[in-house]
Design an enzyme around this catalytic site. Structure first.
Site, PDB file in Angstrom:
ATOM      1  N   GLU A 140      22.559 -19.786 -20.802  1.00 43.46           N
ATOM      2  CA  GLU A 140      22.232 -21.027 -20.091  1.00 43.46           C
ATOM      3  C   GLU A 140      21.101 -20.809 -19.100  1.00 43.46           C
ATOM      4  O   GLU A 140      20.218 -21.656 -18.953  1.00 43.46           O
ATOM      5  CB  GLU A 140      23.469 -21.557 -19.352  1.00 43.46           C
ATOM      6  CG  GLU A 140      24.514 -22.153 -20.259  1.00 43.46           C
ATOM      7  CD  GLU A 140      23.935 -23.193 -21.203  1.00 43.46           C
ATOM      8  OE1 GLU A 140      23.195 -24.087 -20.751  1.00 43.46           O
ATOM      9  OE2 GLU A 140      24.201 -23.085 -22.415  1.00 43.46           O
ATOM     10  N   SER A 153      12.747  -1.931 -28.564  1.00 40.56           N
ATOM     11  CA  SER A 153      12.716  -3.029 -29.529  1.00 40.56           C
ATOM     12  C   SER A 153      12.518  -2.696 -30.999  1.00 40.56           C
ATOM     13  O   SER A 153      13.115  -3.345 -31.844  1.00 40.56           O
ATOM     14  CB  SER A 153      11.640  -4.045 -29.130  1.00 40.56           C
ATOM     15  OG  SER A 153      11.860  -4.497 -27.825  1.00 40.56           O
ATOM     16  N   HIS A 207      20.224 -15.739 -33.229  1.00 37.45           N
ATOM     17  CA  HIS A 207      19.697 -14.372 -33.129  1.00 37.45           C
ATOM     18  C   HIS A 207      19.340 -14.067 -31.669  1.00 37.45           C
ATOM     19  O   HIS A 207      19.651 -13.009 -31.132  1.00 37.45           O
ATOM     20  CB  HIS A 207      18.484 -14.200 -34.030  1.00 37.45           C
ATOM     21  CG  HIS A 207      17.704 -12.959 -33.731  1.00 37.45           C
ATOM     22  ND1 HIS A 207      18.176 -11.693 -34.041  1.00 37.45           N
ATOM     23  CD2 HIS A 207      16.516 -12.757 -33.106  1.00 37.45           C
ATOM     24  CE1 HIS A 207      17.300 -10.788 -33.623  1.00 37.45           C
ATOM     25  NE2 HIS A 207      16.281 -11.417 -33.068  1.00 37.45           N
ATOM     26  N   SER A 208      18.681 -15.028 -31.033  1.00 42.09           N
ATOM     27  CA  SER A 208      18.312 -14.874 -29.622  1.00 42.09           C
ATOM     28  C   SER A 208      17.941 -16.261 -29.114  1.00 42.09           C
ATOM     29  O   SER A 208      18.051 -17.245 -29.857  1.00 42.09           O
ATOM     30  CB  SER A 208      17.102 -13.953 -29.476  1.00 42.09           C
ATOM     31  OG  SER A 208      15.938 -14.619 -29.950  1.00 42.09           O
TER      32      SER A 208
END
Lengths: 360, 489
Positions: free
Chosen positions: B166, B252, B381-382
């Protein structure tokens, strides 16, 4: 020419020992050593001094090294410290990075740096950047070494010079030894350095013999990383080269001396950090510059040297900088084509003369 | 906390005798030989063991507890089987050939190994969907303290994910990625390890760090990239790292952690430490070359590493049917000579047990282990993804509600009398408050100062970096209005 010895920046209390012992008496005869022997002795001494150092790569153990650089090391240090690996550059480079995260000091050998491209993500995205990204929690005291640049008749995929590729990445240190003393001093410094080092050797130099001073034979001998060496002093034009091209530059200097042009030859020794101070001091002295490299011209080492000189010593230049590099083509195989694709001594002579307004 | 399975030497010896008669390795020849086994198996109520073993298992009255003994002794007996193949002949020796790699028997029947087994590798599970223990199962018992910590950490992770997600949507942080639906995986696997075991995460396992004591404030600091972030604001949100928690900083590029894990495990081996490495990867990550490199090396180097694959069905929008054609990831273990198991990734107890056992094997036998946890990625996923664009809302809802790992584990904990509704409400409220507070604090904390732009590139800054920093400071002091005022110089 006597080697100039400088103490490396100390990176641990245990390393504070004098670089040479005054009480020894040195013999008058100068010892000769091939670059191969120099690298081998450096590896041997560092592995002996620190049990955390280990060697990993293809053919480094049983085969004594693809170019025999690691001869005798498996026998002396055993399987745990000299590891032969399957053919997976990405694998063993990654393993080396992992071991370095843990605190070991791996020396990862690529059979040639052309093959390092299969592992380049580990080198750039992990080794180079981890210390920064983890804010100092993950240091990577690793050395990636192997032959770089052209050999003879090995074609496009075995001949590229990676000095400028690795040299552009922050977080890496990139070293380019020329002589046996360079090889010894820089490899020892690289292994002791807490940062990741890319150590670019040259296959054709392995068999070449150079005189080495007694100081260089000492087991504590290290050269500072980031300092270039003035191989030959001169006053008319500066030729900057690294690795094999230093030998060519010295030959060019001999030829030019016959025509009364005094050449200052600088052996870079380190691509990153680049010794801009030495470069600029020399250009301010001679006012003319020729850069030489085996790699491709665009975005090459010579381009960076040019930029540095223009930024800092523009007013001192009496002629435009001449840049000598390989032909902008993948290396051809045929001997005649290959000869035309790499810099030759004559190219350097002509370029130096152009800067001296001696020829067109 | 007694470990329930204990090898019976008699059983192990019985297997050995049976195997010596050459009942192994039937998978190589006709499919029918073992597929029919399953139909007629008198042990059909048992969870079948990897298919190769089932042929001889059929003839022995196994109790479930003995199944693990089969797996255990198989590794020691397996070497002896190199000379004998599936055959009931007593004189096979003259039918074998020597090649690099050892002896191999030959056959004049041409048979291709089928591309897939008739039956998929079964999935180890301890709790059913209602949080009830499955009868006769073997598992590692979990005491009240551990169970309650596991459950409350799973709840914390769930709430943390919601609130940080959020916060991204509100523009307070730039990016976030949730582990919704996979809470059991990170918490339960972490619970089964010790503090000395080194973790190389992918990016969907913050639960491991949470278990080890990383505070909500520390998570928030990293997401906001402020001065208190251990990463000094160098990385995107969710790229946590903590040396003191033995949690290697998240990186990453996918799957690079796998060969690195083998390297760290090799280092532990050289140091003779009684610890292992656990590295996580998703289903998509197993397609990377580094997966092959990491597993192959770990096997060859006999490194104590657990490769934990979270097979959650999706790699952004790529469904596993487009990712690989094998039966998931577990079958790949054998290709590398690595012992493997498939577990129900939404069953906290199953994960706990499997990881405990894997850790013991990894350390005591100095070997790599592969665990595939089947689960479902409930969230996107993100924050850069909207998964409703490529999957059905119904599907997502089903997994979120009916197959929720947190609810399932709560039922078990509650049934043991270790948790109550009141505690549930209290804990949820408290965590929510702490998180909102942590975000507020993190948001107000200063960002890292200018020196941190140049530090840590190398161990000591090189001269060119020092010069650059000096130049930058000079420029800022000459043109202060061109520079952000909230970055301290």
């Amino acid at each position: 020419m006597l080697a100039i010895i400088r103490q490396t920046v100390s990176n641990g209390a245990s390393r504070n020992r004098p670089a040479f012992y005054a009480s020894r008496s040195y013999s008058a005869a100068v010892k000769e050593m091939t670059v191969r022997e120099a690298l081998n002795s450096a590896l041997d001494e560092e592995m002996s001094a620190d049990p955390k150092v280990f060697l990993i790569g293809e053919e480094v153990g049983e085969y004594q090294g693809a170019y025999k650089i690691s001869k005798g090391l498996l026998e002396k240090y055993g399987l745990e410290r000299v590891r032969d690996t399957p053919i997976t550059e990405a694998g063993f480079a990654g393993i080396g990075v992992g071991a370095a995260y843990y605190g070991l000091r791996p020396v990862v050998e690529f059979m040639t740096f052309n093959f390092s491209m299969q592992a380049i993500d580990h080198i750039i995205n992990s080794a180079a950047k981890s210390n920064y990204m983890s804010a100092g929690q993950l240091s990577v005291p690793i050395v990636f070494r192997g032959p770089n640049g052209a050999a003879a008749g090995v074609g496009a995929q075995h001949s590229q010079c990676y000095a400028s590729w690795y040299g552009s990445c922050p977080g890496l240190k990139v070293l380019v030894p020329y002589s046996s003393e360079d090889a010894r001093g820089l490899l020892k410094a690289a292994i002791r350095d807490p940062d990741p080092v890319v150590f670019l050797e040259n296959e054709l130099l392995y068999g070449e013999s150079f005189p080495v001073s007694e100081e260089a034979l000492d087991s504590e001998f290290c050269l500072p990383i980031g300092k270039a060496k003035i191989e030959r002093e001169g006053k008319d034009v500066t030729i900057i080269a690294f690795s094999k091209m230093v030998g060519y530059a010295l030959k060019a200097a001999d030829m030019l001396a016959k025509e009364a042009i005094s050449v200052e030859v600088i052996n870079l020794r380190s691509i990153r950090p680049l010794d801009r101070a030495t470069i600029n001091a020399s250009v301010r002295k001679t006012n003319r510059l020729v850069t030489v490299e085996e790699g491709f011209p665009q975005n090459g080492v010579g381009a960076e040297i040019c930029a540095s000189v223009v930024e800092e010593s523009f007013g001192f230049l009496d002629a435009p900088v001449e840049r000598i590099a390989a032909a902008d083509v993948p290396m051809p195989y045929a001997a005649n084509l290959e000869r035309m694709a790499v810099p030759q001594v004559e190219d350097m002579v002509r370029a130096a003369k152009r800067t001296c307004y001696r020829s067109v | 906390m007694a470990i329930l399975w204990r090898r019976s030497r008699n059983i192990a010896n019985r297997i050995r005798k049976c195997m010596n008669k050459g009942f192994m390795g039937c998978a190589v020849v006709n499919q029918s030989c073992w597929s029919s086994t399953f139909q007629s198996s008198s042990l059909s109520n048992l969870r079948p063991v990897p298919y190769q073993n089932s042929r001889y298992l059929r003839s022995l009255p196994w109790s479930r507890a003995a199944l693990f003994s089969v797996l255990r002794s198989k590794s020691t007996v397996a070497e002896k089987q190199l000379d004998s193949f599936f055959s009931s002949d007593s004189d096979d020796d003259h039918r074998s050939l020597d090649f690099p790699g050892g002896k191999v028997t030959y056959t004049s029947e041409m048979n291709f190994i089928t591309e897939s087994s008739r039956m998929r590798v079964p999935c180890y599970r301890v709790l059913d969907d209602n949080g009830e223990l499955i009868m006769g199962g073997d598992f590692q018992q979990v005491g009240k303290d551990v169970a309650v910590k596991m459950y409350s950490d799973m709840v914390t992770l769930q709430i943390m994910d919601n609130i940080f997600y959020e916060a991204q949507r509100q523009g307070r942080i730039s990016f976030y990625l949730t582990s919704t639906g996979e809470e059991a995986i990170s918490i339960a696997s972490a619970a089964a390890l010790t503090e000395q075991d080194i973790i190389l995460p992918q990016y969907r396992e913050p639960g491991v760090l949470l278990w080890r004591g990383f505070t909500l404030q520390e998570f928030a600091n990293q997401c906001f990239g402020n001065n208190a972030d251990y990463g000094k604001g160098r990385q995107m949100p969710i790229h946590y790292g903590s040396k003191k928690h033995n949690f290697i900083t998240i990186s990453s590029p996918i799957a690079t952690q796998l060969p690195q894990a083998a390297g760290i495990a090799y280092s532990l081996k050289m140091d003779n430490k009684k610890a292992c490495v656990v590295s996580y990867i998703g289903d998509g990550g197993t397609s990377e070359g580094d997966f092959h490199a990491g597993l192959n090396f770990a096997a060859v180097m006999e490194a104590p590493v657990i490769f934990f694959c979270r097979n959650n069905g999706w790699a952004i929008s790529t469904n596993i049917s487009e990712q690989f054609r094998s039966d998931g990831i577990v079958v790949k273990g054998r290709a590398y000579g690595i012992r493997s198991i498939r577990v129900d990734g939404n069953d906290a107890l199953a994960i706990y047990s499997a990881v405990s056992a894997a850790r013991e094997m990894a350390i005591n036998e100095q070997r790599a282990i592969l665990i595939e946890a089947l689960t479902y990625r409930v969230g996107h996923h993100s924050t850069s993804d909207d998964s409703t664009k490529y999957r059905e809302l119904d599907e997502i809802d089903y997994w979120k509600m009916a197959r929720n790992p947190v609810n399932r584990f709560r039922k078990w904990v509650q049934n043991n009398g270790w948790w109550s509704e009141q505690q549930e409400t209290e804990v949820r409220n408290s965590i929510r408050k702490q998180l909102l507070q942590a975000i507020q604090v993190a948001e107000k904390t200063e960002k890292p100062p200018l020196t941190e732009l140049f530090s840590d590139v190398y161990d000591h800054p090189t001269s060119n970096l020092q010069e650059q920093e000096k130049q930058l400071r000079e420029t800022i002091s000459r043109h202060p209005k061109d520079y952000p005022s909230d970055v301290s110089v």
